[in-house]
Design a protein around this motif. Structure first.
Motif, PDB file in Angstrom:
ATOM      1  N   PRO A 276       0.826  -1.212   0.000  1.00  8.85           N
ATOM      2  CA  PRO A 276       0.000   0.000   0.000  1.00  8.85           C
ATOM      3  C   PRO A 276       0.856   1.257   0.000  1.00  8.85           C
ATOM      4  O   PRO A 276       2.025   1.222   0.399  1.00  8.85           O
ATOM      5  N   PRO A 277       0.281   2.360  -0.470  1.00 10.78           N
ATOM      6  CA  PRO A 277       1.028   3.616  -0.458  1.00 10.78           C
ATOM      7  C   PRO A 277       1.366   4.019   0.975  1.00 10.78           C
ATOM      8  O   PRO A 277       0.647   3.660   1.909  1.00 10.78           O
ATOM      9  N   PRO A 278       2.436   4.758   1.134  1.00 12.40           N
ATOM     10  CA  PRO A 278       2.805   5.204   2.483  1.00 12.40           C
ATOM     11  C   PRO A 278       1.807   6.249   2.985  1.00 12.40           C
ATOM     12  O   PRO A 278       1.137   6.906   2.185  1.00 12.40           O
ATOM     13  N   PRO A 279       1.703   6.386   4.306  1.00 13.24           N
ATOM     14  CA  PRO A 279       0.848   7.457   4.822  1.00 13.24           C
ATOM     15  C   PRO A 279       1.440   8.813   4.455  1.00 13.24           C
ATOM     16  O   PRO A 279       2.643   8.922   4.207  1.00 13.24           O
ATOM     17  N   PRO A 280       0.596   9.831   4.410  1.00 19.06           N
ATOM     18  CA  PRO A 280       1.133  11.168   4.103  1.00 19.06           C
ATOM     19  C   PRO A 280       2.021  11.654   5.244  1.00 19.06           C
ATOM     20  O   PRO A 280       1.902  11.194   6.379  1.00 19.06           O
ATOM     21  N   PRO A 281       2.911  12.584   4.944  1.00 17.05           N
ATOM     22  CA  PRO A 281       3.757  13.125   6.010  1.00 17.05           C
ATOM     23  C   PRO A 281       2.905  13.856   7.049  1.00 17.05           C
ATOM     24  O   PRO A 281       1.818  14.353   6.744  1.00 17.05           O
ATOM     25  N   SER A 282       3.389  13.896   8.266  1.00 15.22           N
ATOM     26  CA  SER A 282       2.619  14.522   9.349  1.00 15.22           C
ATOM     27  C   SER A 282       2.411  16.022   9.120  1.00 15.22           C
ATOM     28  O   SER A 282       1.465  16.598   9.655  1.00 15.22           O
ATOM     29  N   ASN A 283       3.246  16.634   8.316  1.00 15.20           N
ATOM     30  CA  ASN A 283       3.103  18.070   8.051  1.00 15.20           C
ATOM     31  C   ASN A 283       2.384  18.346   6.722  1.00 15.20           C
ATOM     32  O   ASN A 283       2.451  19.453   6.204  1.00 15.20           O
ATOM     33  N   ALA A 284       1.693  17.338   6.162  1.00 17.66           N
ATOM     34  CA  ALA A 284       0.997  17.516   4.883  1.00 17.66           C
ATOM     35  C   ALA A 284      -0.099  18.570   5.018  1.00 17.66           C
ATOM     36  O   ALA A 284      -0.837  18.598   6.004  1.00 17.66           O
ATOM     37  N   THR A 285      -0.197  19.424   4.017  1.00 19.67           N
ATOM     38  CA  THR A 285      -1.229  20.467   4.014  1.00 19.67           C
ATOM     39  C   THR A 285      -1.943  20.584   2.677  1.00 19.67           C
ATOM     40  O   THR A 285      -3.026  21.145   2.612  1.00 19.67           O
ATOM     41  N   THR A 286      -1.341  20.062   1.611  1.00 24.68           N
ATOM     42  CA  THR A 286      -1.955  20.192   0.288  1.00 24.68           C
ATOM     43  C   THR A 286      -2.501  18.845  -0.179  1.00 24.68           C
ATOM     44  O   THR A 286      -2.105  17.790   0.325  1.00 24.68           O
ATOM     45  N   VAL A 287      -3.378  18.882  -1.151  1.00 22.90           N
ATOM     46  CA  VAL A 287      -3.949  17.668  -1.716  1.00 22.90           C
ATOM     47  C   VAL A 287      -2.840  16.776  -2.271  1.00 22.90           C
ATOM     48  O   VAL A 287      -2.841  15.555  -2.052  1.00 22.90           O
ATOM     49  N   ASP A 288      -1.882  17.343  -2.965  1.00 20.15           N
ATOM     50  CA  ASP A 288      -0.783  16.564  -3.531  1.00 20.15           C
ATOM     51  C   ASP A 288       0.050  15.894  -2.444  1.00 20.15           C
ATOM     52  O   ASP A 288       0.542  14.785  -2.632  1.00 20.15           O
ATOM     53  N   GLN A 289       0.223  16.541  -1.311  1.00 20.03           N
ATOM     54  CA  GLN A 289       0.987  15.943  -0.217  1.00 20.03           C
ATOM     55  C   GLN A 289       0.207  14.801   0.438  1.00 20.03           C
ATOM     56  O   GLN A 289       0.790  13.812   0.872  1.00 20.03           O
ATOM     57  N   PHE A 290      -1.118  14.924   0.530  1.00 17.34           N
ATOM     58  CA  PHE A 290      -1.931  13.873   1.133  1.00 17.34           C
ATOM     59  C   PHE A 290      -2.105  12.677   0.207  1.00 17.34           C
ATOM     60  O   PHE A 290      -2.236  11.547   0.671  1.00 17.34           O
ATOM     61  N   ASP A 291      -2.110  12.875  -1.093  1.00 15.47           N
ATOM     62  CA  ASP A 291      -2.280  11.785  -2.050  1.00 15.47           C
ATOM     63  C   ASP A 291      -0.915  11.152  -2.326  1.00 15.47           C
ATOM     64  O   ASP A 291      -0.142  11.639  -3.133  1.00 15.47           O
ATOM     65  N   THR A 292      -0.631  10.048  -1.646  1.00 15.15           N
ATOM     66  CA  THR A 292       0.674   9.398  -1.763  1.00 15.15           C
ATOM     67  C   THR A 292       0.654   8.206  -2.722  1.00 15.15           C
ATOM     68  O   THR A 292       1.625   7.451  -2.781  1.00 15.15           O
ATOM     69  N   THR A 293      -0.420   8.037  -3.479  1.00 14.38           N
ATOM     70  CA  THR A 293      -0.457   6.942  -4.446  1.00 14.38           C
ATOM     71  C   THR A 293       0.566   7.205  -5.545  1.00 14.38           C
ATOM     72  O   THR A 293       0.820   8.342  -5.923  1.00 14.38           O
ATOM     73  N   SER A 294       1.140   6.125  -6.038  1.00 12.24           N
ATOM     74  CA  SER A 294       2.153   6.253  -7.084  1.00 12.24           C
ATOM     75  C   SER A 294       1.494   6.371  -8.449  1.00 12.24           C
ATOM     76  O   SER A 294       0.306   6.094  -8.619  1.00 12.24           O
ATOM     77  N   GLU A 295       2.283   6.736  -9.410  1.00 16.53           N
ATOM     78  CA  GLU A 295       1.811   6.814 -10.798  1.00 16.53           C
ATOM     79  C   GLU A 295       1.331   5.434 -11.250  1.00 16.53           C
ATOM     80  O   GLU A 295       0.339   5.313 -11.964  1.00 16.53           O
ATOM     81  N   GLU A 296       2.023   4.383 -10.822  1.00 21.51           N
ATOM     82  CA  GLU A 296       1.626   3.013 -11.165  1.00 21.51           C
ATOM     83  C   GLU A 296       0.273   2.660 -10.548  1.00 21.51           C
ATOM     84  O   GLU A 296      -0.551   2.002 -11.186  1.00 21.51           O
ATOM     85  N   ASP A 297       0.046   3.062  -9.288  1.00 16.28           N
ATOM     86  CA  ASP A 297      -1.248   2.816  -8.622  1.00 16.28           C
ATOM     87  C   ASP A 297      -2.376   3.484  -9.396  1.00 16.28           C
ATOM     88  O   ASP A 297      -3.433   2.884  -9.624  1.00 16.28           O
ATOM     89  N   ARG A 298      -2.150   4.723  -9.790  1.00 15.51           N
ATOM     90  CA  ARG A 298      -3.185   5.467 -10.515  1.00 15.51           C
ATOM     91  C   ARG A 298      -3.435   4.864 -11.895  1.00 15.51           C
ATOM     92  O   ARG A 298      -4.577   4.764 -12.339  1.00 15.51           O
ATOM     93  N   ALA A 299      -2.374   4.419 -12.566  1.00 16.21           N
ATOM     94  CA  ALA A 299      -2.533   3.792 -13.882  1.00 16.21           C
ATOM     95  C   ALA A 299      -3.307   2.481 -13.760  1.00 16.21           C
ATOM     96  O   ALA A 299      -4.188   2.191 -14.579  1.00 16.21           O
ATOM     97  N   ALA A 300      -3.011   1.692 -12.735  1.00 18.66           N
ATOM     98  CA  ALA A 300      -3.725   0.428 -12.537  1.00 18.66           C
ATOM     99  C   ALA A 300      -5.201   0.675 -12.226  1.00 18.66           C
ATOM    100  O   ALA A 300      -6.071  -0.084 -12.651  1.00 18.66           O
ATOM    101  N   ALA A 301      -5.487   1.726 -11.492  1.00 19.84           N
ATOM    102  CA  ALA A 301      -6.875   2.036 -11.140  1.00 19.84           C
ATOM    103  C   ALA A 301      -7.687   2.469 -12.347  1.00 19.84           C
ATOM    104  O   ALA A 301      -8.883   2.198 -12.430  1.00 19.84           O
ATOM    105  N   THR A 302      -7.052   3.139 -13.272  1.00 19.33           N
ATOM    106  CA  THR A 302      -7.792   3.638 -14.435  1.00 19.33           C
ATOM    107  C   THR A 302      -7.801   2.651 -15.600  1.00 19.33           C
ATOM    108  O   THR A 302      -8.491   2.869 -16.581  1.00 19.33           O
ATOM    109  N   GLU A 303      -7.052   1.554 -15.490  1.00 16.96           N
ATOM    110  CA  GLU A 303      -7.022   0.528 -16.534  1.00 16.96           C
ATOM    111  C   GLU A 303      -8.166  -0.462 -16.262  1.00 16.96           C
ATOM    112  O   GLU A 303      -7.989  -1.481 -15.610  1.00 16.96           O
ATOM    113  N   VAL A 304      -9.337  -0.143 -16.764  1.00 19.24           N
ATOM    114  CA  VAL A 304     -10.527  -0.942 -16.496  1.00 19.24           C
ATOM    115  C   VAL A 304     -10.854  -1.776 -17.724  1.00 19.24           C
ATOM    116  O   VAL A 304     -10.987  -1.252 -18.824  1.00 19.24           O
TER     117      VAL A 304
END
Length: 157
Positions: A43-71
């Protein structure tokens, strides 16, 4: 005379201070955060404790996102129903939907408007019709506004 009645309460109020914990026992420790069960072996790592932006909270990898959209066109997928979803905890990584439409952790997919993604279906323990929670990464993949309540069609694979 009134001071006599107030002194015992003032003394007891001090018993909760850290220096007094040795006399009356130790303060209960907060339970450690237990990661949610997942089907993903890495699984993706948890976001850093100092995360404040959407990009910092979304720790999924490019591969995770590609697998999710490959339907694939899976005609054997069972439609479980429709649910309204709100944004789940942004601190919980992954591409998941917590829903009362499943009783066990299940691989699945969701559709929203013209978007379809593969997703991990997690049981919420709620009653049917009580709504669902969706991960930040999944909300981004279906391109739903983060403050919206998207209506999702849910399938088990």
């Amino acid at each position: 005379m009134r001071l006599i009645f107030v002194l015992p309460f003032a003394a007891l109020a001090g018993c909760s201070s850290p220096s007094m914990q040795g006399i009356f026992g130790t303060a209960p420790q907060a339970p450690a955060a237990i990661p949610a069960p997942t089907l993903d072996p890495t699984p993706p790592p948890p976001p850093p404790s100092n995360a404040t932006t959407v990009d910092q909270f979304d720790t999924t990898s490019e591969e995770d996102r590609a697998a999710a959209t490959e339907v694939s066109d899976d005609s054997e997928a069972a439609e479980l129903g429709v649910t309204i979803a709100s944004l789940g905890s942004p601190a919980e990584p992954g591409i998941w939907l917590e829903t009362p439409l499943v009783d066990v952790l299940t691989p699945g997919r969701i559709t929203y408007q013209d978007k379809t993604i593969n997703i991990e279906l997690r049981p919420s323990g709620g009653v049917p019709g009580s709504g669902s929670q969706i991960s930040l990464a999944a909300m981004r993949l279906i391109e739903a506004p983060l403050t919206s309540l998207p209506e999702l069609t849910v399938f088990a694979q």
